[in-house]
Design a protein around this motif. Structure first.
Motif: not given
Length: 343
Positions: A326-328, A331-332, A336-338
């Motif tokens: 879930e942490d990965y 983070a992904q 993607e938003k950035q």
């Protein structure tokens, strides 16, 4: 790995041997033991040896009883022989010299047996019955030691002795230490010895003998050079020390390399010697690296570190973080938003 309890294993073998008559080799293989190492400890009961000793003792008792004229019954001694008085069970494993196998005469056989005691050829020669003292005894002992039959018997005896020696970590460590501290001068030496003028008359050039002088004269005549002179006399000995009053070398002598006979090397010096190489500049004696041997000793004793240690900030422990799937995923998604829109 713990050292096997050979006493307990021997008792276990004796119990199995009494049940089914299994041999030591078969039993060791069934137990997963190396028979070459275990044969010194795992042995059959010495029943035959005890019976033989009992019969011999009974026969001697009968003879003494008959000579004494006594009429009393002969006592039975089957159960009176102490097994500690019998020869060791591994006597068959010991190497024994068979003179006929090597074609040795009595003197040579005695020499081989005596030499194996202290590895001293002169002492062995004298103990074997050889005559002579000083250099005479040394020459005779060396001649016998160099004999092909005698040398082969000695080599076989030493090889058998090595096979009987059980290799352990302590033995390996001792070997490395002896190699690291071996005296290299037992193999080769640098010596400062006399020059040609040191001991000549009036410190003139000294010749070995008249033959050398005549050869030098013939060579000078062929090359049309001045004839040599023998004012310094004869008898030059290159093994003598320098003459401190020699004006030619100022008492320093000349440098000479000296190589000991490697056939006479024993112990640590023998292991240090690695062979002889013949090159364009002459013979080169090769020896094993004593620094590497010392390094092996240091590693065995734990004096050197063979691993790389990783630490955190300021030498502290490394912080470990365990991430979940879930942490990965989070983070992904944030990444993607950035990222810019490439459409």
């Amino acid at each position: 790995m713990a050292k096997p309890d050979w006493g307990a294993l021997q008792n276990q073998f004796l119990a199995d041997h009494a049940k089914n008559g299994i041999s030591p080799k078969e039993w060791c293989e069934a137990q997963g033991l190396n028979y070459a190492s275990a044969r010194r400890y795992i042995k059959k009961p010495a029943t035959q040896s005890v019976q033989s000793a009992q019969k011999t003792a009974q026969k001697k008792l009968r003879t003494a009883h008959a000579q004494s004229g006594a009429k009393t019954p002969i006592p039975q001694i089957e159960n009176q022989i102490d097994s500690n008085c019998l020869p060791p069970e591994n006597i068959a494993d010991e190497w024994s010299l068979n003179p006929h196998e090597y074609g040795l005469n009595d003197m040579q056989a005695r020499f081989v047996s005596e030499y194996l005691i202290d590895m001293n050829r002169v002492a062995a020669y004298k103990r074997a019955g050889g005559k002579g003292e000083g250099n005479t005894a040394y020459v005779a002992a060396s001649r016998m030691y160099r004999n092909d039959k005698v040398s082969r018997a000695i080599r076989d005896a030493l090889a058998a002795r090595e096979r009987r020696t059980q290799i352990t970590q302590d033995a390996v460590l001792k070997m490395w230490w002896e190699l690291a501290t071996a005296d290299a001068t037992q193999i080769t030496e640098h010596r400062r010895l006399c020059c040609r003028h040191c001991w000549g008359f009036g410190h003139q050039y000294q010749w070995r003998d008249a033959v050398e002088f005549e050869e030098a004269g013939a060579e000078a005549k062929e090359k049309k050079k001045a004839a040599p002179r023998d004012d310094g006399g004869y008898g030059f000995d290159a093994t003598l020390d320098p003459n401190p009053e020699c004006p030619r070398c100022n008492g320093m002598g000349v440098s000479r390399a000296f190589f000991h006979d490697t056939r006479d090397l024993h112990g640590a010096a023998r292991r240090l010697f690695a062979g002889v190489k013949e090159g364009r500049f002459g013979l080169e004696v090769q020896m094993r690296n004593q620094d590497d041997a010392l390094k092996m000793v240091a590693q065995h004793l734990g004096m050197l570190k063979n691993r790389t240690e990783l630490t955190g900030a300021d030498g502290g422990p490394i912080n470990q973080v365990n991430y979940t799937p879930e942490d990965y995923a989070k983070a992904q998604a944030a990444l993607e938003k950035q990222l810019p829109d490439l459409d």
